[in-house]
Design a protein around this motif. Sequence first.
Motif, PDB file in Angstrom:
ATOM      1  N   LEU A  29       0.814  -1.221   0.000  1.00  0.00           N
ATOM      2  CA  LEU A  29       0.000   0.000   0.000  1.00  0.00           C
ATOM      3  C   LEU A  29       0.846   1.268   0.000  1.00  0.00           C
ATOM      4  N   GLY A  30       2.158   1.134  -0.065  1.00  0.00           N
ATOM      5  CA  GLY A  30       3.027   2.303  -0.191  1.00  0.00           C
ATOM      6  C   GLY A  30       3.149   3.156   1.057  1.00  0.00           C
ATOM      7  N   VAL A  31       2.844   2.586   2.231  1.00  0.00           N
ATOM      8  CA  VAL A  31       2.955   3.336   3.482  1.00  0.00           C
ATOM      9  C   VAL A  31       4.411   3.353   3.926  1.00  0.00           C
ATOM     10  N   SER A  32       4.856   4.477   4.491  1.00  0.00           N
ATOM     11  CA  SER A  32       6.240   4.604   4.936  1.00  0.00           C
ATOM     12  C   SER A  32       6.527   3.648   6.096  1.00  0.00           C
ATOM     13  N   PRO A  33       7.667   2.947   6.066  1.00  0.00           N
ATOM     14  CA  PRO A  33       8.053   2.100   7.202  1.00  0.00           C
ATOM     15  C   PRO A  33       8.168   2.881   8.509  1.00  0.00           C
ATOM     16  N   LEU A  34       8.535   4.159   8.424  1.00  0.00           N
ATOM     17  CA  LEU A  34       8.674   4.976   9.628  1.00  0.00           C
ATOM     18  C   LEU A  34       7.314   5.243  10.271  1.00  0.00           C
ATOM     19  N   LEU A  72      15.464   0.306  20.821  1.00  0.00           N
ATOM     20  CA  LEU A  72      14.306  -0.443  20.320  1.00  0.00           C
ATOM     21  C   LEU A  72      13.646   0.282  19.159  1.00  0.00           C
ATOM     22  N   ALA A  73      13.506   1.610  19.264  1.00  0.00           N
ATOM     23  CA  ALA A  73      12.898   2.394  18.185  1.00  0.00           C
ATOM     24  C   ALA A  73      13.692   2.237  16.888  1.00  0.00           C
ATOM     25  N   MET A  74      15.024   2.254  16.987  1.00  0.00           N
ATOM     26  CA  MET A  74      15.859   2.050  15.799  1.00  0.00           C
ATOM     27  C   MET A  74      15.665   0.651  15.239  1.00  0.00           C
ATOM     28  N   GLY A  75      15.584  -0.345  16.119  1.00  0.00           N
ATOM     29  CA  GLY A  75      15.422  -1.725  15.672  1.00  0.00           C
ATOM     30  C   GLY A  75      14.121  -1.958  14.927  1.00  0.00           C
ATOM     31  N   ILE A  79      13.585  -2.991  10.942  1.00  0.00           N
ATOM     32  CA  ILE A  79      12.905  -4.205  10.467  1.00  0.00           C
ATOM     33  C   ILE A  79      11.753  -3.852   9.525  1.00  0.00           C
ATOM     34  N   GLN A  80      11.112  -2.705   9.744  1.00  0.00           N
ATOM     35  CA  GLN A  80      10.071  -2.274   8.810  1.00  0.00           C
ATOM     36  C   GLN A  80      10.674  -1.884   7.465  1.00  0.00           C
ATOM     37  N   MET A  81      11.863  -1.276   7.487  1.00  0.00           N
ATOM     38  CA  MET A  81      12.561  -0.974   6.237  1.00  0.00           C
ATOM     39  C   MET A  81      12.881  -2.264   5.490  1.00  0.00           C
ATOM     40  N   PRO A 186       7.919  12.699  15.256  1.00  0.00           N
ATOM     41  CA  PRO A 186       8.116  13.627  14.127  1.00  0.00           C
ATOM     42  C   PRO A 186       8.187  12.913  12.780  1.00  0.00           C
ATOM     43  N   LEU A 187       8.924  11.798  12.717  1.00  0.00           N
ATOM     44  CA  LEU A 187       9.043  11.053  11.467  1.00  0.00           C
ATOM     45  C   LEU A 187       7.719  10.391  11.087  1.00  0.00           C
ATOM     46  N   GLY A 188       7.001   9.898  12.090  1.00  0.00           N
ATOM     47  CA  GLY A 188       5.712   9.279  11.818  1.00  0.00           C
ATOM     48  C   GLY A 188       4.707  10.254  11.260  1.00  0.00           C
ATOM     49  N   LEU A 189       4.639  11.448  11.861  1.00  0.00           N
ATOM     50  CA  LEU A 189       3.683  12.456  11.403  1.00  0.00           C
ATOM     51  C   LEU A 189       4.061  13.019  10.039  1.00  0.00           C
ATOM     52  N   LEU A 190       5.375  13.126   9.767  1.00  0.00           N
ATOM     53  CA  LEU A 190       5.818  13.604   8.453  1.00  0.00           C
ATOM     54  C   LEU A 190       5.443  12.636   7.341  1.00  0.00           C
ATOM     55  N   ASN A 191       5.310  11.360   7.686  1.00  0.00           N
ATOM     56  CA  ASN A 191       4.992  10.328   6.693  1.00  0.00           C
ATOM     57  C   ASN A 191       3.574   9.794   6.869  1.00  0.00           C
ATOM     58  N   LEU A 192       2.693  10.607   7.435  1.00  0.00           N
ATOM     59  CA  LEU A 192       1.314  10.186   7.675  1.00  0.00           C
ATOM     60  C   LEU A 192       0.618   9.881   6.348  1.00  0.00           C
ATOM     61  N   PRO A 193       0.089   8.665   6.177  1.00  0.00           N
ATOM     62  CA  PRO A 193      -0.572   8.331   4.904  1.00  0.00           C
ATOM     63  C   PRO A 193      -2.015   8.842   4.875  1.00  0.00           C
ATOM     64  N   THR A 194      -2.579   8.864   3.696  1.00  0.00           N
ATOM     65  CA  THR A 194      -4.009   9.129   3.569  1.00  0.00           C
ATOM     66  C   THR A 194      -4.755   7.899   4.087  1.00  0.00           C
TER      67      THR A 194
END
Length: 274
Positions: A29-34, A72-75, A79-81, A186-194
Amino acid sequence: MQSAVLIMFVAMSLIPGGDSAGKLLTSGLGVSPLFVAWSRFALGTMILLPFLPRGSDALLRNWRIWARAAVLAMGISCIQMALQTVDIATVFAAFFVGPLVSYVLAVIFLREAVTPLRSALTVLGFVGVLLVVRPGPDGELGVLWAVAAGTCYGTFLTMSRWLSGLGSPMALTFTQLVIAGLLLMPLGLLNLPTMTLPIAGLTLASALFSMLGNLLLLFAYRIAPATRLAPLVYFQLIAAVLLGWIIFGDLPDTFTWAGLALIIGAGLASTRLR
């Protein structure tokens, strides 16, 4: 013990299930891993909040708790990447470099005892990871993300042992969720999907399956000895292969099968040592 084993099997299936939902989001679905990583922590915090023991917020004043959550956040982000481009079984196999990292760090920093046989089995498990990763100039970038995730997770495991006396498992779980969620916000909100119904449903499933898997894991360790349950952690690899085949039609190649066998075999043998 039978109840604990059943709980562990469910838990070890739910965790790859959460990552399968994340892979559907990122690769399909093209959602950002972040965003997937951040939403998992944010929703997990909200799910856990009603069950939080009193005084858990006091742990947030400890810098070591923040460092552990940052790792943990980096890990989870790594893994999502990895899941964006690599099949889930290969990702989980490469991710199991974590036990080797944890073993080395525990020996260096926690002064845990070293035995030749356990060291040999740890190295054998690492050989299994190398069979999966197959490093070289043509190595896939996504697999390297999975190795980075496993390295972070091994560091996280060692830090968890280091800090285990600071609070209850529920309180420590809450701190890792809320801090990681804040760090990735911040990264999550910057990549917020529709938001569509499939994206919202899979985002919730990713967070819920991961949260339930980890909570059931904690519950199982409360009712049965850790040494008897530890081998069942490797069921994640079996569940990852099955989910990858059922959901994505992916099956590991010969080298990956051999690597999986070495990782599981070395891990099971290691847990039998005293």
